[in-house]
Design a protein around this motif. Structure first.
Motif, PDB file in Angstrom:
ATOM      1  N   ARG A  20       0.831  -1.209   0.000  1.00  0.00           N
ATOM      2  CA  ARG A  20       0.000   0.000   0.000  1.00  0.00           C
ATOM      3  C   ARG A  20       0.870   1.265   0.000  1.00  0.00           C
ATOM      4  O   ARG A  20       0.386   2.359  -0.317  1.00  0.00           O
ATOM      5  N   GLN A  21       2.106   1.119   0.400  1.00  0.00           N
ATOM      6  CA  GLN A  21       3.001   2.276   0.521  1.00  0.00           C
ATOM      7  C   GLN A  21       3.130   2.968  -0.830  1.00  0.00           C
ATOM      8  O   GLN A  21       3.244   2.313  -1.871  1.00  0.00           O
ATOM      9  N   ASP A  22       3.141   4.314  -0.811  1.00  0.00           N
ATOM     10  CA  ASP A  22       3.052   5.077  -2.056  1.00  0.00           C
ATOM     11  C   ASP A  22       4.144   4.728  -3.071  1.00  0.00           C
ATOM     12  O   ASP A  22       3.906   4.764  -4.279  1.00  0.00           O
ATOM     13  N   GLU A  80       6.720   2.158  -7.680  1.00  0.00           N
ATOM     14  CA  GLU A  80       7.921   2.842  -8.176  1.00  0.00           C
ATOM     15  C   GLU A  80       9.166   2.009  -7.871  1.00  0.00           C
ATOM     16  O   GLU A  80      10.109   1.955  -8.661  1.00  0.00           O
ATOM     17  N   SER A  81       9.168   1.333  -6.718  1.00  0.00           N
ATOM     18  CA  SER A  81      10.298   0.496  -6.345  1.00  0.00           C
ATOM     19  C   SER A  81      10.481  -0.648  -7.344  1.00  0.00           C
ATOM     20  O   SER A  81      11.602  -1.002  -7.726  1.00  0.00           O
ATOM     21  N   ILE A  82       9.362  -1.245  -7.772  1.00  0.00           N
ATOM     22  CA  ILE A  82       9.440  -2.320  -8.768  1.00  0.00           C
ATOM     23  C   ILE A  82      10.001  -1.790 -10.076  1.00  0.00           C
ATOM     24  O   ILE A  82      10.869  -2.423 -10.700  1.00  0.00           O
ATOM     25  N   GLN A  83       9.525  -0.613 -10.477  1.00  0.00           N
ATOM     26  CA  GLN A  83      10.012  -0.050 -11.735  1.00  0.00           C
ATOM     27  C   GLN A  83      11.502   0.290 -11.657  1.00  0.00           C
ATOM     28  O   GLN A  83      12.270  -0.014 -12.579  1.00  0.00           O
ATOM     29  N   LEU A 114      -2.294  -7.533   0.348  1.00  0.00           N
ATOM     30  CA  LEU A 114      -1.383  -6.489  -0.152  1.00  0.00           C
ATOM     31  C   LEU A 114      -0.058  -6.479   0.609  1.00  0.00           C
ATOM     32  O   LEU A 114       0.567  -5.419   0.778  1.00  0.00           O
ATOM     33  N   ARG A 115       0.386  -7.662   1.055  1.00  0.00           N
ATOM     34  CA  ARG A 115       1.629  -7.746   1.827  1.00  0.00           C
ATOM     35  C   ARG A 115       2.775  -8.345   1.026  1.00  0.00           C
ATOM     36  O   ARG A 115       3.911  -8.354   1.484  1.00  0.00           O
ATOM     37  N   SER A 116       2.506  -8.890  -0.149  1.00  0.00           N
ATOM     38  CA  SER A 116       3.600  -9.453  -0.941  1.00  0.00           C
ATOM     39  C   SER A 116       3.243  -9.439  -2.415  1.00  0.00           C
ATOM     40  O   SER A 116       2.063  -9.407  -2.786  1.00  0.00           O
ATOM     41  N   THR A 117       4.248  -9.440  -3.233  1.00  0.00           N
ATOM     42  CA  THR A 117       4.079  -9.439  -4.684  1.00  0.00           C
ATOM     43  C   THR A 117       5.206 -10.248  -5.314  1.00  0.00           C
ATOM     44  O   THR A 117       6.203 -10.561  -4.651  1.00  0.00           O
TER      45      THR A 117
END
Length: 828
Positions: free
Chosen positions: A512-514, A518-521, A600-603
């Protein structure tokens, strides 16, 4: 010494005074172990090695959180269809009719099917949702309409991945296609990087195979259940080839070594009992029989043959002096029990050192082999001498002479003239020879540090075509037909998607963090060399791709994403929880849950890697990318899991060798202190085997034989088996040496410590050397037949084990005499 004498005395009394009782007791124990043979289970493939890998643990979490490729409560079967053009009307109909036959069988539990033929049919008629309707759609279409439908379907997601790499949209042609049948299986399917034998798909895929085989066309069934079954069949086929070949060679050489039918039968009976005890133990304790454990019976035969030849040969030496049966066995066994104990202790240490491995199958190998060696010691150290006394006394009471009782290697025989070559070198230049050997060993050992480490499913696969010599074997020894390698190679060569060239980064953190997306990108920008990239961004699949895809399908969602994209780079960095809620309540929910969990805790992010990239490089780069993530990220996937295993294999080889070396050295120092009060003889005993290990490591690199799941054990095994030869040599020398010194003391000092060395060496090489030679020839041949095994990994192990025994014998017979002379000059 008093304790040692008491123990030896009691064991010898038991053997020579109550031989029949000993024989009966051992036969009863054999009967107790025998039922365990019927309870042995098998386990094959790579799954057994990956279970404890950290990367596999992460992959399990990925499968648990996001579901496997197919439904977690089911499994899948692939149909590989080949032809001149699998997209032609007749071939499309052939595939659809095969799928219809499978779907009509209730026992196959078909839940759904997916194929290029179905996609073409639905392109022609969007209402054709059943296989029957799809067949009618293809039947009613002209070839030109089908070609146009193929070109229209070419842009659909997933269509190209079902077709071979030579697919040409313009000509609507491809040479191969893959269809997928999904099954409903109670309990689900465990998905790991490797393959196991307990797949619930096996029976379903076997039935599907029979259904498909009854149809026309080049369509075959492929799946993990069939692969696992084939792996299991390979184990039994290998044993059915290797064991008879080993027994035949061993029998031929033992006929020469024993030269007596009665002694031959006793030796073979002891070998059979050793295998029954060990395999029965395996079944009783519930350890599954794996590819690694195929090597255990030949190893036990190697040690058992050595013990048997020494027992009979030493007994014959005493009988040749005129001693009676019981006196001869008491004298021979008193000496041999000590030698057998030394060999057993060092060999158990060598095998047990493998229990420090992080890989379960290697630990089990060490446990089973260690128990097997203890059983070998008991059978050949107690049962065989008792049986020999019983039989010889029976023949003696009946007045039947026992023929061919001359010891092997005795003076005057051709072998007896060759064996003293090491003594001849020791007489002329022992110090120079030892220095030369040590320098050569250091060079070989340094060269051997470049040995490769490898782990892949190819190690366990049979060759695509069996060698001609295997095909020439008569029934029932001729191996079956194996399809897994041919079909795996075909998929890798023709289907880019089937190569499995992806890695997964499993990310755990507050998505959920904004800045989560962006971190993944950012992590995917400027990817490393092994990753497929375009415009300096890694080719990947992630929740970002789902967001972008749904933006094109839903205007309202597109507006939400646009409002949440603060820096206007197409990646939302605000209101992420609202975006996820909208995504998970839309038609894109199922696809979104493939990449992000509901809490929404892991991806997970799936990266594509280059087809020619090496496994080690892929793993390093995957971990580099994982380190870029702001949250806790772990690199996993088949390549990473297999590299984890390869790293564990190398660590296992080094750790087990170091542990075995240290413990063996301490054991030898202690035992020679206890036996003859000469601690330094323990080091003398160790020198030949250090030379052997160095030569073996150099040979592995020279012959391009890597450390793999089985050869990882070879160095510690070489130490364990190699000590066998040098221990027999050094212990026999110590006995002969002390005997001559004691005799010299009783004869007013007629012999000095130095003058006693060479007579003791000569007696050793002509006495023990004959048994060592027979043992070496027999076991090298018996273990060397592992090269006939169907899987390459067993052949490599057979070659290396045979080399280690040959090197151990040569260093014991040629190097040890010079080492002893140097020891006598400076220490002894």
């Amino acid at each position: 010494m008093a304790l040692q004498d008491r123990i030896l005395g009691r064991v010898n009394d038991l053997i020579v005074r109550r031989p029949t009782g000993v024989v009966v007791a051992f036969l009863l124990v054999t009967a107790l172990f025998a039922p365990g043979l019927a309870t042995i289970s098998t386990e094959a493939g790579t799954e057994q090695f990956t279970q404890e890998s950290p990367a596999q643990t992460a992959l399990d979490r990925v499968n648990e959180d996001f579901g496997p490729t197919f439904d977690a409560e089911g499994g899948s079967t692939q149909l590989i269809h080949r032809g001149r053009n699998v997209l032609s009307k007749p071939e499309l109909l052939r595939m659809l009719r095969v799928l219809e036959r499978l779907d009509s069988r209730e026992e196959l539990r078909v839940e759904s099917t997916s194929s290029a033929a179905s996609t073409v049919a639905r392109t022609l008629d969007p209402s054709a949702t059943t296989l029957d309707a799809q067949i009618r759609a293809i039947e009613s279409a002209s070839p030109g309409e089908i070609d146009r439908a193929v070109r229209a379907a070419a842009d659909r997601p997933g269509f190209r991945t079902q077709l071979s790499d030579d697919f040409n949209p313009e000509s609507a042609a491809a040479s191969a296609t893959i269809a997928v049948v999904q099954h409903r299986i109670p309990g689900g399917v465990d998905e790991t990087a490797g393959m196991g034998t307990d797949s619930p798909l096996t029976s379903i895929q076997l039935r599907a195979q029979r259904v498909v085989a009854a149809t026309d066309g080049d369509i075959v069934v492929f799946g993990s259940g069939l692969v696992a079954r084939e792996f299991s069949a390979i184990i039994f086929d290998s044993l059915f080839i290797v064991v008879p070949a080993a027994v035949t060679l061993i029998f031929v050489f033992l006929v020469y070594a024993y030269r007596n039918p009665v002694d031959l039968v006793l030796g073979l009976l002891s070998l059979v009992m050793t295998v029954v005890w060990t395999m029965g133990f395996l079944g009783l304790v519930g350890i599954p029989f794996t590819q690694l454990l195929i090597a255990v019976p030949p190893l036990l035969l190697a040690v058992g043959i050595d013990f048997g030849l020494h027992a009979i040969n030493r007994y014959r030496e005493e009988r040749a002096t005129g001693a009676d049966i019981r006196q001869s066995m008491a004298l021979a066994n008193r000496q041999l029990l000590v030698a057998f104990f030394i060999v057993t202790g060092t060999t158990v240490i060598g095998f047990s050192a493998n229990t420090v491995s992080d890989l379960g199958p290697i630990r089990e190998f060490g446990i089973v082999a260690a128990f097997g060696i203890v059983f070998t010691f008991l059978i050949f150290g107690i049962f065989l001498p008792a049986a020999k006394v019983t039989v010889d006394e029976l023949f003696d009471s009946l007045g039947i002479p026992m023929p061919f009782q001359r010891p092997l290697g005795s003076e005057g025989t051709p072998l007896g003239r060759v064996l003293p070559v090491g003594v001849a070198i020791a007489r002329r230049a022992p110090t120079a020879f030892v220095v030369l050997v040590l320098l050569g060993s250091v060079g070989a050992g340094y060269y051997g540090t470049g040995v490769d480490t490898a782990f892949s499913q190819d190690d366990f696969l049979p060759p695509e075509d069996n060698p001609d010599y295997l095909e020439e074997l008569p029934e029932p020894f001729r191996p079956g037909e194996y399809t897994v390698t041919e079909r795996t190679n075909f998929l890798e060569a023709n289907f880019e998607a089937a190569q499995g060239d992806t890695v997964v980064v499993y990310v755990q953190g507050p998505m959920r963090q904004d800045d989560a997306l962006e971190s993944i990108q950012r992590a995917s920008q400027h990817p490393p060399e092994t990753f497929v990239a375009s415009d300096r961004e890694a080719d990947s699949q992630s929740i970002i791709g789902v967001v972008r895809s749904h933006t094109n399908d839903s205007p309202s969602f597109a507006r939400l994403v646009d409002r949440s994209d603060v820096d206007d780079d197409g990646i939302p960095d605000d209101n992420l929880e609202a975006i996820y809620d909208a995504l998970l309540s839309s038609s894109a929910r199922d696809r979104a849950l493939q990449f992000i969990t509901e809490d929404l805790r892991s991806t997970r992010v799936v990266y594509t890697t280059k087809g020619d990239a090496e496994q080690g490089a892929i793993t390093r780069d995957a971990r580099t990318v994982a380190d870029r993530y702001r949250f806790d990220a772990t690199a996993t996937g088949a390549a990473v899991v297999f590299q984890d295993v390869a790293d564990a294999i190398l660590a296992s080889a080094v750790q087990s060798l170091l542990i075995a070396l240290v413990l063996t050295a301490l054991f030898l120092l202690f035992i020679y202190h206890v036996l003859v009060d000469r601690v330094s003889l323990g080091l003398v005993n160790l020198v030949p085997i250090l030379v052997t290990i160095a030569l073996l490591a150099g040979s592995m690199r020279y012959f391009d034989l890597p450390f793999n799941a089985l050869t990882a054990t070879i160095l510690s095994i070489s130490l364990g088996l190699g000590i066998d030869y040098s221990a027999h040599f050094v212990h026999r020398f110590a006995d002969e040496y002390e005997l001559r010194l004691d005799r010299a003391d009783g004869e007013a000092g007629t012999e000095t410590p130095m003058t006693a060395v060479f007579p003791a060496l000569t007696a050793t090489v002509t006495g023990t050397g004959g048994a060592l030679t027979g043992s070496m020839i027999t076991t090298v041949s018996g273990i060397g037949v592992l090269v006939l095994a169907i899987t390459p990994i067993l052949g490599q192990f057979g070659v290396l084990t045979a080399l280690s025994i040959l090197y151990s014998y040569l260093t014991a017979m040629v190097v040890t005499p010079s080492v002893i002379v140097v020891w006598a000059r400076f220490v002894g």
